[in-house]
Design an enzyme around this catalytic site. Structure first.
Site, PDB file in Angstrom:
ATOM      1  N   LYS A 119     -76.185  25.827  43.873  1.00 14.23           N
ATOM      2  CA  LYS A 119     -76.083  26.673  41.946  1.00 14.23           C
ATOM      3  C   LYS A 119     -77.460  27.054  42.337  1.00 14.23           C
ATOM      4  CE  LYS A 119     -71.292  24.797  40.767  1.00 14.23           C
ATOM      5  NZ  LYS A 119     -70.568  24.236  40.224  1.00 14.23           N
ATOM      6  N   TYR A 155     -63.943  32.024  41.436  1.00 10.55           N
ATOM      7  CA  TYR A 155     -63.609  31.109  40.440  1.00 10.55           C
ATOM      8  C   TYR A 155     -61.984  31.007  40.086  1.00 10.55           C
ATOM      9  CZ  TYR A 155     -66.987  27.771  41.250  1.00 10.55           C
ATOM     10  OH  TYR A 155     -68.433  27.164  40.919  1.00 10.55           O
ATOM     11  N   ASN A 167     -74.302  22.102  36.926  1.00 12.74           N
ATOM     12  CA  ASN A 167     -74.153  20.264  38.294  1.00 12.74           C
ATOM     13  C   ASN A 167     -74.423  20.824  39.651  1.00 12.74           C
ATOM     14  OD1 ASN A 167     -71.822  21.437  38.742  1.00 12.74           O
ATOM     15  ND2 ASN A 167     -70.516  20.285  38.417  1.00 12.74           N
ATOM     16  N   HIS A 193     -71.369  23.430  44.460  1.00 10.59           N
ATOM     17  CA  HIS A 193     -70.464  23.113  45.081  1.00 10.59           C
ATOM     18  C   HIS A 193     -69.500  23.194  46.326  1.00 10.59           C
ATOM     19  CE1 HIS A 193     -65.908  25.247  44.881  1.00 10.59           C
ATOM     20  NE2 HIS A 193     -66.190  25.674  46.368  1.00 10.59           N
ATOM     21  N   GLU A 207     -61.976  29.911  50.334  1.00  6.12           N
ATOM     22  CA  GLU A 207     -63.896  29.822  50.093  1.00  6.12           C
ATOM     23  C   GLU A 207     -64.184  30.359  51.471  1.00  6.12           C
ATOM     24  OE1 GLU A 207     -63.195  26.668  46.606  1.00  6.12           O
ATOM     25  OE2 GLU A 207     -64.407  26.526  48.015  1.00  6.12           O
TER      26      GLU A 207
HETATM   27  N1  UDP Z   1     -66.487  22.923  34.408  1.00  8.89           N
HETATM   28  C1  UDP Z   1     -67.361  22.970  33.414  1.00  8.89           C
HETATM   29  N2  UDP Z   1     -66.685  22.159  32.484  1.00  8.89           N
HETATM   30  C2  UDP Z   1     -66.095  21.748  32.652  1.00  8.89           C
HETATM   31  C3  UDP Z   1     -65.468  21.136  34.074  1.00  8.89           C
HETATM   32  C4  UDP Z   1     -66.045  22.141  35.528  1.00  8.89           C
HETATM   33  O1  UDP Z   1     -68.035  23.723  33.111  1.00  8.89           O
HETATM   34  O2  UDP Z   1     -65.564  21.190  31.733  1.00  8.89           O
HETATM   35  C5  UDP Z   1     -67.544  23.466  35.731  1.00  8.89           C
HETATM   36  C6  UDP Z   1     -68.212  22.656  37.444  1.00  8.89           C
HETATM   37  O3  UDP Z   1     -69.194  23.641  36.739  1.00  8.89           O
HETATM   38  C7  UDP Z   1     -67.450  22.742  38.369  1.00  8.89           C
HETATM   39  C8  UDP Z   1     -66.109  23.650  38.075  1.00  8.89           C
HETATM   40  O4  UDP Z   1     -66.324  24.259  36.387  1.00  8.89           O
HETATM   41  O5  UDP Z   1     -68.055  22.274  38.676  1.00  8.89           O
HETATM   42  C9  UDP Z   1     -65.069  23.623  38.724  1.00  8.89           C
HETATM   43  O6  UDP Z   1     -64.759  22.646  38.019  1.00  8.89           O
HETATM   44  P1  UDP Z   1     -63.706  21.170  38.786  1.00  8.89           P
HETATM   45  O7  UDP Z   1     -63.034  21.062  38.140  1.00  8.89           O
HETATM   46  O8  UDP Z   1     -63.188  22.254  40.377  1.00  8.89           O
HETATM   47  O9  UDP Z   1     -64.842  20.644  39.759  1.00  8.89           O
HETATM   48  P2  UDP Z   1     -65.675  20.430  40.674  1.00  8.89           P
HETATM   49  O10 UDP Z   1     -64.801  20.604  41.743  1.00  8.89           O
HETATM   50  O11 UDP Z   1     -66.619  21.355  41.052  1.00  8.89           O
HETATM   51  O12 UDP Z   1     -65.894  19.076  41.420  1.00  8.89           O
END
Ligand code: UDP
Length: 141
Positions: free
Chosen positions: A11, A51, A114, A117, A128
């Site tokens: 990211k 997304y 974070n 992805h 994807e």
């Molecule tokens: N995210 C966020 N706030 C939240 C939860 C998720 O900004 O409270 C963002 C974060 O960047 C995350 C992405 O949305 O990586 C997708 O969320 P998911 O729950 O699918 O997490 P991941 O699969 O990336 O661990």
């Protein structure tokens, strides 16, 4: 375990921190091969489409703004159990909960910025990968 492919994105926060190589090194040490890759500055439309499953979530608009804030590195990883292996390397979504030594524990600043992805199922991995790469741009190695 089966040979799998999964989609990974480094990211904008991690690209800005100049840790693309460090993250690739973790993939390689875990036995994952990069079989397709490109750097890309996503448009708003591309980030929203990627997304789309999160469209109704409260963090959707902020997530899209973050994902278009700078270039990302998009890659397809291949290996035995690649989807789950990549999820293990990434660590929990919130870096505060991520296990020591994971990518998010080491490089992520917050739950929204974070670092990486990774596809969360084989079904989503196929969708994807196709979103970013035509089949001819994925190289068997
Ligand atoms: N995210 C966020 N706030 C939240 C939860 C998720 O900004 O409270 C963002 C974060 O960047 C995350 C992405 O949305 O990586 C997708 O969320 P998911 O729950 O699918 O997490 P991941 O699969 O990336 O661990």
């Amino acid at each position: 375990m089966a040979l799998e492919r999964t989609l990974s994105i480094i990211k904008p926060d991690a690209v800005a921190k100049n840790v693309i190589g460090e993250i690739y090194s973790r993939f390689e040490k875990a036995g994952l091969k990069v079989v397709a890759a490109k750097m890309k500055h996503l448009s708003k439309q591309e980030a929203e489409g990627f997304y789309a499953v999160h469209r109704e979530r409260p963090f959707f608009a902020a997530l899209v703004e973050f994902m278009i804030s700078g270039p990302v590195m998009v890659q397809v990883l291949e290996g035995e159990g690649a989807m789950l292996k990549n999820r293990e390397l990434m660590g929990a979504t919130n870096p505060k909960d991520a296990a020591p030594g994971t990518i998010r524990a080491d490089f992520a600043d917050s739950i929204d910025a974070n670092a990486v992805h990774g596809s969360d199922s084989l079904e989503n991995a196929a969708i994807e990968i196709a979103y970013f790469f035509p089949a001819t741009d994925v190289y068997a190695r």
